[in-house]
Scaffold this motif. Structure first.
Motif, PDB file in Angstrom:
ATOM      1  N   LYS A 203      -0.635  96.802  33.210  1.00 21.87           N
ATOM      2  CA  LYS A 203      -0.761  98.136  32.613  1.00 21.87           C
ATOM      3  C   LYS A 203       0.354  98.377  31.603  1.00 21.87           C
ATOM      4  N   ALA A 204       1.575  97.931  31.956  1.00 19.07           N
ATOM      5  CA  ALA A 204       2.700  98.101  31.035  1.00 19.07           C
ATOM      6  C   ALA A 204       2.482  97.295  29.761  1.00 19.07           C
ATOM      7  N   GLN A 205       1.976  96.065  29.917  1.00 17.85           N
ATOM      8  CA  GLN A 205       1.743  95.227  28.740  1.00 17.85           C
ATOM      9  C   GLN A 205       0.622  95.780  27.872  1.00 17.85           C
ATOM     10  N   LEU A 206      -0.405  96.339  28.499  1.00 18.54           N
ATOM     11  CA  LEU A 206      -1.490  96.945  27.728  1.00 18.54           C
ATOM     12  C   LEU A 206      -0.990  98.168  26.961  1.00 18.54           C
ATOM     13  N   GLN A 207      -0.096  98.923  27.584  1.00 14.79           N
ATOM     14  CA  GLN A 207       0.495 100.068  26.888  1.00 14.79           C
ATOM     15  C   GLN A 207       1.406  99.580  25.756  1.00 14.79           C
ATOM     16  N   LYS A 209       1.085  96.902  24.120  1.00 11.15           N
ATOM     17  CA  LYS A 209       0.249  96.296  23.079  1.00 11.15           C
ATOM     18  C   LYS A 209       0.066  97.230  21.895  1.00 11.15           C
ATOM     19  N   SER A 210      -0.257  98.498  22.154  1.00  6.73           N
ATOM     20  CA  SER A 210      -0.488  99.445  21.066  1.00  6.73           C
ATOM     21  C   SER A 210       0.791  99.691  20.264  1.00  6.73           C
ATOM     22  N   LEU A 211       1.938  99.625  20.935  1.00  8.63           N
ATOM     23  CA  LEU A 211       3.205  99.810  20.225  1.00  8.63           C
ATOM     24  C   LEU A 211       3.548  98.579  19.384  1.00  8.63           C
ATOM     25  N   LEU A 212       3.216  97.401  19.904  1.00  6.95           N
ATOM     26  CA  LEU A 212       3.519  96.176  19.161  1.00  6.95           C
ATOM     27  C   LEU A 212       2.748  96.112  17.850  1.00  6.95           C
ATOM     28  N   LEU A 213       1.616  96.802  17.779  1.00  8.56           N
ATOM     29  CA  LEU A 213       0.859  96.832  16.520  1.00  8.56           C
ATOM     30  C   LEU A 213       1.640  97.543  15.427  1.00  8.56           C
TER      31      LEU A 213
END
Length: 412
Positions: A203-207, A209-213
């Motif tokens: 869940k943390a990595q999925l969250q 993910k949007s920031l890494l974009l």
């Protein structure tokens, strides 16, 4: 010189006009050339409209052809839009299908493991159950024999029971090992703990993910660094040393505080970066306007102690968020320790600055026009370009080589 040489200009002009009129008839004399502005205004040298029509027509045809070509290009882009969109969706679906398949395969493997444990446990229990059923059958046989013997002579009773029969032999001992025949609950509990950690991390990595974009290539501006701060060659790491380096003074440099700013300013859009602070016992990370004071040690130069900066800082075991000389204390416990890696997210148009624990994606503090319990709402609409900002606090010992911060490489 004769007196007639000083005749007024009007007389000379008049004589010239009379002589000219005598040669070619009456003419209008223009003693000075006309200005280009006057020529354009009067149309003195402009071609006739009939002469310009072919030129205008050709120019309009060229513009029409250019416009038609551009329209065709836009239509092609519009036609390709759906195709590109469907291709992107297909790629995303394939990635998520791989994740789903991996999860389904792992789920099946775990369920099969539990089922195998159940079968093995059930087989052991069946053997125990069979043994006790045999014992129960033997008891029922002895009971029936005794009931019949009560109504028969003593001789027949002796014939019905074996010679070695005793009540003691009819008592079956309980085996302590029977209690240990059960499913491996300890292993299942470990499995559940691992799965919960994986779920939490996922869940943390999925969250994240949007920031890494919106990840931005952040580096440190060496011209702003205090003289005791040394940068790595690529400008992404900074360490604090006991002695000042022999570098020239610069008006952009912090002269009293162990601080530095990023090399690139953000004037719009969304930006995210992470800073590794686990090798630094006390630090501050944030953003600041370029107008942040660089001289002295007063509040105007300290991160978070003025209207020009926003910061998250860790000092003396305390984690705090600062802006405009106001702060919020954030809990630090064994379960919620200070972050080793700080994520900073800026949404310039919305006036948002958000700090995360980048390892768990726990929200540490948000500065925005919405969440302003302590901080002034008016200061969450940015009015200047924002720079990443960093600060070391004064070490309590002379050994400062272990004070190090590193901007993480988020290249995908």
């Amino acid at each position: 010189m004769a007196e007639e040489d000083f005749r007024p200009l009007s007389e000379e002009t008049s004589s010239f006009c009379l002589a000219t009129e005598a040669r070619s008839g009456p003419q209008v004399i223009q003693p000075f050339p006309r200005s280009p502005k006057l020529i354009r205004r009067t149309g003195a040298i402009s071609p006739k409209p009939s002469e310009q029509l072919p030129v205008w027509l050709e120019d309009l045809k060229k513009e029409k052809k250019r416009t038609e070509s551009h329209l065709e290009s836009i239509k092609k882009r519009q036609a390709n839009l759906n195709t590109s969109s469907e291709a992107m969706k297909q790629q995303v679906q394939e990635c998520y299908e791989e994740l789903h398949m991996a999860l389904q395969e792992d789920e099946k493997a775990v369920l099969d493991m539990i089922e195998q444990d159940r079968r093995e446990t059930n087989s052991k229990l069946n053997r125990i159950l069979q043994d006790w059923n045999q014992h129960l059958g033997l008891l029922q046989k002895h009971i029936s024999t005794m009931q019949s013997a009560q109504q028969s002579p003593t001789e027949s009773m002796k014939e019905s029971f074996p010679e070695d029969f005793t009540l003691t032999s009819c008592h079956k001992k309980l085996d302590p090992a029977e209690e240990q025949i059960k499913m491996n609950e300890e292993k299942i509990q470990k499995l559940m703990k691992v799965l919960r950690n994986i779920s939490k991390s996922l869940k943390a990595q999925l969250q994240r993910k949007s920031l890494l974009l919106d990840s931005s290539n952040v580096a440190i501006d060496k011209l702003t660094c205090h003289k005791q701060i040394k940068l790595t060659s690529e400008g992404r790491g900074m360490s604090l040393f006991a002695e000042e380096h022999c570098i020239p003074n610069d008006p952009l440099r912090f002269d009293q505080l162990y601080s530095a700013l990023g090399s690139i300013a953000f004037k719009s859009g969304q930006h995210y970066w992470e800073v590794d602070v686990h090798c630094c016992p006390s630090w501050a990370v944030g953003v600041a306007y370029g107008s942040l004071q660089r001289r002295g040690r007063d509040k105007a130069a300290k991160l978070g102690r003025n209207r020009c900066s926003w910061s998250l800082e860790f000092q003396d075991g305390h984690l705090m968020a600062w802006h405009n000389d106001r702060h919020v204390a954030l809990p630090v416990t064994a379960a919620r320790a200070a972050p080793n890696r700080v994520g900073v997210f800026v949404k310039y148009q919305k006036g948002r600055v958000v700090f995360y624990d980048a390892e768990t994606m726990r929200l540490l503090q948000e500065f925005s026009a919405v969440q302003t319990a302590v901080f002034d709402r008016a200061h969450h609409q940015f009015t200047e370009p924002l720079y990443p900002a960093f600060r070391f606090f004064s070490p309590k010992d002379k050994h400062t080589g272990h004070h190090h911060m590193e901007i993480c490489d988020l290249g995908l």
